[in-house]
Design an enzyme around this catalytic site. Structure first.
Site, short mmCIF file in Angstrom:
data_model
loop_
_atom_site.label_atom_id
_atom_site.label_comp_id
_atom_site.label_asym_id
_atom_site.label_seq_id
_atom_site.Cartn_x
_atom_site.Cartn_y
_atom_site.Cartn_z
N SER A 82 0.75 -1.17 0.06
CA SER A 82 0.04 -0.09 -0.04
C SER A 82 0.98 1.29 0.09
O SER A 82 1.98 1.37 1.08
CB SER A 82 -0.94 -0.01 1.23
N CYS A 84 2.58 4.82 0.68
CA CYS A 84 2.83 5.70 1.70
C CYS A 84 2.11 7.11 1.19
O CYS A 84 1.56 7.47 -0.17
CB CYS A 84 4.23 5.88 1.83
#
Length: 154
Positions: A82, A84
């Protein structure tokens, strides 16, 4: 909610191979692939350690390798972890309409932020992505904390 396709899994495996390359080089195992209309444009992997560059995340490396583009309208970014906030901001800045994420088990990232800004986000929960990052975090907790800008608990 849109579901993943066979093509999504195919390109995630390409991103995962890029992540493995980063891991073998002694870096953080995050890989990415940029695809336009089903054609691979570029791959990248996190190179913060290898290059001593604090913003050389996998997604950023992939964008750099893709080079200048007039637009990103028909692209999908595949990333093993995922994104940042920095990488999420770049996704929005360039107008990437679709992001396929390998996993959020090891790092929640900013999927809701991307969705709130109109990006279609597909989460695969890919076992290979999860396992590689789990192993890295177990073996390199200090490096992982540095990568996500977390202070180690003393």
């Amino acid at each position: 909610m849109t579901s993943s396709t066979e093509t999504d899994h195919k390109f995630m495996q390409i991103a995962l191979e890029a992540a493995r390359l980063g891991y073998e080089e002694g870096g953080v195992p995050v890989g990415a692939a940029l695809v336009e209309n089903g054609k691979l444009i570029a791959t990248g992997h996190n190179q913060r350690v290898q290059k001593g560059d604090p913003i050389a995340h996998g997604e950023m490396d992939c964008f750099r390798k893709a080079g200048r583009r007039p637009h990103y309208r028909n692209t999908t970014l595949y990333t093993t972890l995922s994104p940042c906030m920095m990488c999420s901001g770049t996704i929005l800045q360039f107008g990437v309409p679709r992001v396929v994420v390998g996993e959020t088990s090891n790092f929640e990232g900013n999927l809701s932020f991307l969705r709130e800004h109109g990006v279609e986000v597909i989460l695969l929960d890919d076992p290979g992505c999860i396992q590689l990052m789990e192993q890295f975090i177990k073996d390199n907790p200090s490096l992982w904390n540095e990568d996500i800008a977390e202070r180690e608990h003393v």
